[in-house]
Design a protein around this motif. Structure first.
Motif, PDB file in Angstrom:
ATOM      1  N   SER A  34       0.822  -1.210   0.000  1.00 21.47           N
ATOM      2  CA  SER A  34       0.000   0.000   0.000  1.00 21.47           C
ATOM      3  C   SER A  34       0.864   1.271   0.000  1.00 21.47           C
ATOM      4  O   SER A  34       0.432   2.311  -0.479  1.00 21.47           O
ATOM      5  CB  SER A  34      -0.959   0.011   1.188  1.00 21.47           C
ATOM      6  N   VAL A  35       2.086   1.180   0.500  1.00 22.13           N
ATOM      7  CA  VAL A  35       2.999   2.327   0.510  1.00 22.13           C
ATOM      8  C   VAL A  35       3.720   2.439  -0.841  1.00 22.13           C
ATOM      9  O   VAL A  35       3.733   3.492  -1.472  1.00 22.13           O
ATOM     10  CB  VAL A  35       4.022   2.208   1.666  1.00 22.13           C
ATOM     11  N   ASP A  36       4.336   1.365  -1.262  1.00 16.49           N
ATOM     12  CA  ASP A  36       5.069   1.309  -2.536  1.00 16.49           C
ATOM     13  C   ASP A  36       4.626   0.057  -3.282  1.00 16.49           C
ATOM     14  O   ASP A  36       4.754  -1.041  -2.762  1.00 16.49           O
ATOM     15  CB  ASP A  36       6.580   1.238  -2.283  1.00 16.49           C
ATOM     16  N   ARG A  37       4.133   0.214  -4.443  1.00 16.88           N
ATOM     17  CA  ARG A  37       3.595  -0.899  -5.233  1.00 16.88           C
ATOM     18  C   ARG A  37       4.726  -1.751  -5.828  1.00 16.88           C
ATOM     19  O   ARG A  37       4.903  -1.809  -7.038  1.00 16.88           O
ATOM     20  CB  ARG A  37       2.697  -0.360  -6.345  1.00 16.88           C
ATOM     21  N   TYR A  38       5.467  -2.415  -4.954  1.00 19.59           N
ATOM     22  CA  TYR A  38       6.601  -3.218  -5.403  1.00 19.59           C
ATOM     23  C   TYR A  38       6.138  -4.482  -6.119  1.00 19.59           C
ATOM     24  O   TYR A  38       5.271  -5.224  -5.634  1.00 19.59           O
ATOM     25  CB  TYR A  38       7.500  -3.605  -4.229  1.00 19.59           C
ATOM     26  N   ILE A  39       6.757  -4.741  -7.260  1.00 18.61           N
ATOM     27  CA  ILE A  39       6.473  -5.952  -8.028  1.00 18.61           C
ATOM     28  C   ILE A  39       6.874  -7.185  -7.226  1.00 18.61           C
ATOM     29  O   ILE A  39       6.232  -8.229  -7.322  1.00 18.61           O
ATOM     30  CB  ILE A  39       7.198  -5.904  -9.385  1.00 18.61           C
ATOM     31  N   ALA A  40       7.894  -7.067  -6.427  1.00 20.80           N
ATOM     32  CA  ALA A  40       8.350  -8.199  -5.602  1.00 20.80           C
ATOM     33  C   ALA A  40       7.239  -8.684  -4.675  1.00 20.80           C
ATOM     34  O   ALA A  40       7.063  -9.891  -4.484  1.00 20.80           O
ATOM     35  CB  ALA A  40       9.577  -7.801  -4.788  1.00 20.80           C
ATOM     36  N   VAL A  41       6.465  -7.763  -4.123  1.00 15.41           N
ATOM     37  CA  VAL A  41       5.364  -8.150  -3.229  1.00 15.41           C
ATOM     38  C   VAL A  41       4.284  -8.874  -4.036  1.00 15.41           C
ATOM     39  O   VAL A  41       3.767  -9.910  -3.611  1.00 15.41           O
ATOM     40  CB  VAL A  41       4.790  -6.922  -2.483  1.00 15.41           C
ATOM     41  N   GLU A  42       3.962  -8.340  -5.214  1.00 21.46           N
ATOM     42  CA  GLU A  42       2.982  -9.007  -6.083  1.00 21.46           C
ATOM     43  C   GLU A  42       3.457 -10.415  -6.423  1.00 21.46           C
ATOM     44  O   GLU A  42       2.675 -11.367  -6.423  1.00 21.46           O
ATOM     45  CB  GLU A  42       2.774  -8.206  -7.368  1.00 21.46           C
ATOM     46  N   SER A  43       4.733 -10.534  -6.706  1.00 17.50           N
ATOM     47  CA  SER A  43       5.307 -11.826  -7.065  1.00 17.50           C
ATOM     48  C   SER A  43       5.217 -12.829  -5.911  1.00 17.50           C
ATOM     49  O   SER A  43       4.939 -14.012  -6.128  1.00 17.50           O
ATOM     50  CB  SER A  43       6.768 -11.628  -7.482  1.00 17.50           C
ATOM     51  N   ILE A  44       5.429 -12.371  -4.705  1.00 17.50           N
ATOM     52  CA  ILE A  44       5.304 -13.249  -3.534  1.00 17.50           C
ATOM     53  C   ILE A  44       3.861 -13.737  -3.399  1.00 17.50           C
ATOM     54  O   ILE A  44       3.618 -14.918  -3.137  1.00 17.50           O
ATOM     55  CB  ILE A  44       5.768 -12.516  -2.253  1.00 17.50           C
ATOM     56  N   ILE A  45       2.901 -12.838  -3.633  1.00 16.07           N
ATOM     57  CA  ILE A  45       1.489 -13.217  -3.570  1.00 16.07           C
ATOM     58  C   ILE A  45       1.171 -14.244  -4.656  1.00 16.07           C
ATOM     59  O   ILE A  45       0.530 -15.276  -4.394  1.00 16.07           O
ATOM     60  CB  ILE A  45       0.576 -11.968  -3.710  1.00 16.07           C
ATOM     61  N   VAL A  46       1.616 -13.991  -5.877  1.00 14.71           N
ATOM     62  CA  VAL A  46       1.370 -14.927  -6.982  1.00 14.71           C
ATOM     63  C   VAL A  46       1.979 -16.288  -6.672  1.00 14.71           C
ATOM     64  O   VAL A  46       1.336 -17.331  -6.873  1.00 14.71           O
ATOM     65  CB  VAL A  46       1.892 -14.354  -8.321  1.00 14.71           C
ATOM     66  N   ASN A  47       3.191 -16.314  -6.154  1.00 16.65           N
ATOM     67  CA  ASN A  47       3.828 -17.590  -5.810  1.00 16.65           C
ATOM     68  C   ASN A  47       3.071 -18.326  -4.701  1.00 16.65           C
ATOM     69  O   ASN A  47       2.964 -19.554  -4.729  1.00 16.65           O
ATOM     70  CB  ASN A  47       5.282 -17.375  -5.397  1.00 16.65           C
ATOM     71  N   ALA A  48       2.539 -17.580  -3.748  1.00 12.58           N
ATOM     72  CA  ALA A  48       1.753 -18.207  -2.680  1.00 12.58           C
ATOM     73  C   ALA A  48       0.485 -18.834  -3.242  1.00 12.58           C
ATOM     74  O   ALA A  48       0.085 -19.934  -2.831  1.00 12.58           O
ATOM     75  CB  ALA A  48       1.409 -17.174  -1.601  1.00 12.58           C
ATOM     76  N   ILE A  49      -0.134 -18.154  -4.191  1.00 12.37           N
ATOM     77  CA  ILE A  49      -1.343 -18.706  -4.827  1.00 12.37           C
ATOM     78  C   ILE A  49      -0.986 -19.960  -5.608  1.00 12.37           C
ATOM     79  O   ILE A  49      -1.643 -20.994  -5.495  1.00 12.37           O
ATOM     80  CB  ILE A  49      -2.019 -17.662  -5.737  1.00 12.37           C
ATOM     81  N   LYS A  50       0.069 -19.877  -6.413  1.00 11.23           N
ATOM     82  CA  LYS A  50       0.488 -21.015  -7.243  1.00 11.23           C
ATOM     83  C   LYS A  50       0.858 -22.236  -6.408  1.00 11.23           C
ATOM     84  O   LYS A  50       0.636 -23.364  -6.828  1.00 11.23           O
ATOM     85  CB  LYS A  50       1.684 -20.630  -8.112  1.00 11.23           C
ATOM     86  N   SER A  51       1.423 -21.994  -5.240  1.00  9.53           N
ATOM     87  CA  SER A  51       1.841 -23.125  -4.401  1.00  9.53           C
ATOM     88  C   SER A  51       0.737 -23.582  -3.449  1.00  9.53           C
ATOM     89  O   SER A  51       0.968 -24.445  -2.602  1.00  9.53           O
ATOM     90  CB  SER A  51       3.114 -22.778  -3.631  1.00  9.53           C
ATOM     91  N   ASP A  52      -0.446 -22.993  -3.597  1.00  6.76           N
ATOM     92  CA  ASP A  52      -1.625 -23.395  -2.828  1.00  6.76           C
ATOM     93  C   ASP A  52      -1.446 -23.281  -1.318  1.00  6.76           C
ATOM     94  O   ASP A  52      -1.994 -24.082  -0.562  1.00  6.76           O
ATOM     95  CB  ASP A  52      -2.071 -24.812  -3.205  1.00  6.76           C
TER      96      ASP A  52
END
Length: 152
Positions: A34-52
């Motif tokens: 919410s402070v800085d829209r870092y792609i790294a944070v998005e990537s961590i979320i995507v990886n968490a979804i992919k790994s169920d």
């Protein structure tokens, strides 16, 4: 101390990607994002979804907090993985969406488990020469035709 944004991305990724997935980690990632829209944070979320590892109770928070178009796609693919795990037949609409999302591995698993039937099978067409993802589509087409023969 002033740190370049690309270095911050790497630090965030290295630090948070190694943590165990919890509600607290999700809240922290949302706060950072919410402070800085870092792609790294998005990537961590995507990886968490992919790994169920995400929980159903976390999905709304994720949808409300992140704007990345990959996240809804990965949440949809997660839903399909859960259906396949429970051996539920995929609808024609679900298969169409999987094809649109290029979820070929999931389609292959569904075919292997015979969880695509009738009109859904008809959506799997033989690709034209030069078509995008031609090898995957040919493979799925061959499998779908062998599944039809088994039904008779």
């Amino acid at each position: 101390m002033k740190i370049n944004d690309s270095v911050k991305e790497h630090i965030l990724w290295s630090f948070y990607s190694e943590m165990e997935w919890t509600d607290e980690l999700l809240v922290t990632l949302i706060e950072v994002y919410s402070v800085d829209r870092y792609i790294a944070v998005e990537s961590i979320i995507v990886n968490a979804i992919k790994s169920d590892v995400i929980q159903n109770s976390q999905i709304d928070k994720i949808i409300k907090s992140f704007e990345n178009k990959e996240i809804p796609k990965q949440l949809y693919l997660r839903t399909i993985r859960m259906k396949l795990k429970d051996e539920q037949i995929l609808s024609q609409t679900e298969l169409k969406t999987l094809l649109d999302f290029r979820g070929y591995e999931l389609i292959e698993k569904a075919l292997d488990k015979e969880l695509i039937t009738g009109k859904g099978i008809e959506l799997i067409e033989n690709p034209k020469p030069g078509e995008k993802d031609r090898k995957w589509k040919e493979r799925l087409y061959r499998k779908s035709k062998s599944n039809i023969k088994q039904e008779f």
